[in-house]
Design an enzyme around this catalytic site. Structure first.
Site, mmCIF file in Angstrom:
data_model
loop_
_atom_site.group_PDB
_atom_site.id
_atom_site.type_symbol
_atom_site.label_atom_id
_atom_site.label_comp_id
_atom_site.label_asym_id
_atom_site.label_seq_id
_atom_site.Cartn_x
_atom_site.Cartn_y
_atom_site.Cartn_z
ATOM 1 N N TYR A 53 -3.702 37.101 -24.736
ATOM 2 C CA TYR A 53 -4.235 35.726 -24.819
ATOM 3 C C TYR A 53 -3.393 34.864 -25.772
ATOM 4 O O TYR A 53 -3.559 33.668 -25.837
ATOM 5 C CB TYR A 53 -5.688 35.701 -25.310
ATOM 6 N N LEU A 193 -20.515 34.471 -16.960
ATOM 7 C CA LEU A 193 -21.077 33.304 -16.258
ATOM 8 C C LEU A 193 -20.389 33.117 -14.898
ATOM 9 O O LEU A 193 -20.586 32.101 -14.235
ATOM 10 C CB LEU A 193 -20.879 32.034 -17.101
ATOM 11 N N ILE A 231 -19.731 38.381 -23.348
ATOM 12 C CA ILE A 231 -18.761 37.659 -24.185
ATOM 13 C C ILE A 231 -18.415 36.309 -23.542
ATOM 14 O O ILE A 231 -17.261 36.060 -23.201
ATOM 15 C CB ILE A 231 -17.496 38.515 -24.427
ATOM 16 N N LYS A 233 -17.307 32.544 -22.924
ATOM 17 C CA LYS A 233 -16.356 31.646 -23.591
ATOM 18 C C LYS A 233 -16.877 30.222 -23.461
ATOM 19 O O LYS A 233 -17.327 29.816 -22.387
ATOM 20 C CB LYS A 233 -14.986 31.785 -22.926
ATOM 21 N N SER A 234 -16.820 29.453 -24.540
ATOM 22 C CA SER A 234 -17.059 28.013 -24.412
ATOM 23 C C SER A 234 -16.321 27.263 -25.499
ATOM 24 O O SER A 234 -16.261 27.701 -26.650
ATOM 25 C CB SER A 234 -18.545 27.673 -24.500
ATOM 26 N N ARG A 239 -22.783 24.394 -26.052
ATOM 27 C CA ARG A 239 -22.877 25.522 -25.111
ATOM 28 C C ARG A 239 -22.732 26.856 -25.844
ATOM 29 O O ARG A 239 -23.398 27.834 -25.502
ATOM 30 C CB ARG A 239 -21.836 25.379 -23.996
ATOM 31 N N ASN A 243 -25.599 29.667 -25.514
ATOM 32 C CA ASN A 243 -25.167 30.976 -24.996
ATOM 33 C C ASN A 243 -25.580 32.120 -25.925
ATOM 34 O O ASN A 243 -25.728 33.264 -25.482
ATOM 35 C CB ASN A 243 -23.649 31.007 -24.793
#
Ligand SMILES: NC(=O)c1ccc[n+]([C@@H]2O[C@H](COP(=O)([O-])OP(=O)(O)OC[C@H]3O[C@@H](n4cnc5c(N)ncnc54)[C@H](OP(=O)(O)O)[C@@H]3O)[C@@H](O)[C@H]2O)c1
Length: 284
Positions: A53, A193, A231, A233-234, A239, A243
């Protein structure tokens, strides 16, 4: 939202993992520190990154800036596909540790099995060494299908603590999940999601209306209620906060069954197929 409202699940030995973590895939390195700091402020105590990443340094910077103790935040990182092999994996781990600026990583994962290279068993031997030396607290795998798990367990000494795999309502990988349970491997759901794609499903929207929560909370609750680690991501603080807030309500058996029924097989997959994926994860 207080930290204590997020339960932890036991992994191997005395290691525990908070059941909700923050994923930082596709968060640019120069935005990662702020993204993770924001999450830590909201109560996240688990961050999921990867060498591939290219934002491990941002995660490490956020840990230091947060003022939290190192042992208060669970950090997962992953080995790039192009770094598989015994010696190369050991060297790549040192790069990851240096990038984070930490002494010890909580969970280190083989990112993909890359069966075409046939190096994951040899790589796992390096992971076992890192575990024995205390450089990592737990070791696991990601994107491992049943045949990869079975081979690893048959040919090596340490059973993976975790298999991080794509699991969300339209792509549930029941066979992989079942084998993980049989082997005592915790299932960690990535893209929980469905990268947003599952949030409009009628069963999800209906449950959200019935419970007075958001569709994302329904989908995450569906996962944690069935014992999985998630896990999401946002980039958004609002959010990120919702979450994390999935432990104050419960889905009924009918709501769970309606979401289970969204399974769409490979049509639901958002990522690559682990049986054939062979990209190196090196930057061009
Ligand atoms: N091991 C692997 O091979 C692998 C592969 C993929 C992912 N992962 C891990 O899993 C993590 C999560 O997966 P992911 O990033 O692919 O997908 P995801 O978490 O399922 O979905 C992220 C997407 O959903 C949106 N979103 C987040 N919260 C939301 C909410 N409450 N309501 C509406 N939309 C929302 C995000 O947009 P905003 O950012 O705008 O909120 C983003 O577009 C990654 O960050 C990574 O750590 C691992």
């Amino acid at each position: 939202m207080t930290t204590s409202s997020v339960p932890s699940l036991p992994l191997s030995g005395d290691v525990e993992i908070p059941q909700v973590g923050l994923g930082v895939f596709q968060v640019p390195d120069d935005g990662t520190q702020a993204n993770v700091e924001q999450a830590l402020e909201l109560g996240y105590r688990h961050v999921d990154t990867a060498a591939g990443y290219y934002n491990e340094a941002g995660v490490g910077a956020a840990l230091r800036a947060s003022g939290l103790r190192r042992e208060d935040v669970f950090v997962t990182t992953k080995l790039r596909n192009g770094d598989q092999g015994y010696e190369q994996a050991l060297r790549a781990f040192e790069d990851s540790r240096r990038a984070h600026g930490v002494d010890q990583v909580d969970l280190y994962l083989i990112h993909w099995p890359v069966p075409s290279k046939d190096l994951y068993v040899e790589t796992w031997r390096a992971f076992e060494k890192l575990l024995a030396e205390g450089a990592v607290r737990a070791i696991g795998v990601s994107n491992f299908l049943v045949e990869h798990l079975d081979r690893l367990v048959a040919e090596t000494d340490v059973v993976p603590a975790v298999n991080q795999v794509e699991v969300h309502p339209t792509f549930q990988q029941a066979a992989v999940q079942r084998r993980c349970v049989e082997l005592g491997v915790a299932v960690e759901a990535y893209s929980p999601l469905g990268r947003g794609a599952d949030l409009d499903a009628p069963a999800v929207v209906a449950a959200a209306a019935e419970l007075g929560v958001t569709p994302a909370q329904v989908v995450l609750r569906w996962a944690v209620q069935q014992g999985r680690i998630v896990i999401p991501k946002s980039l958004s603080a609002a959010r990120q906060a919702t979450n994390l807030d999935v432990f104050s309500f419960e889905l009924s058996a009918d709501q769970v069954a309606a979401i289970d029924a969204l399974e769409a097989g490979v049509e639901g997959r958002t990522g690559a197929d682990p049986a054939t994926a062979s990209f190196t994860q090196f930057r061009a």
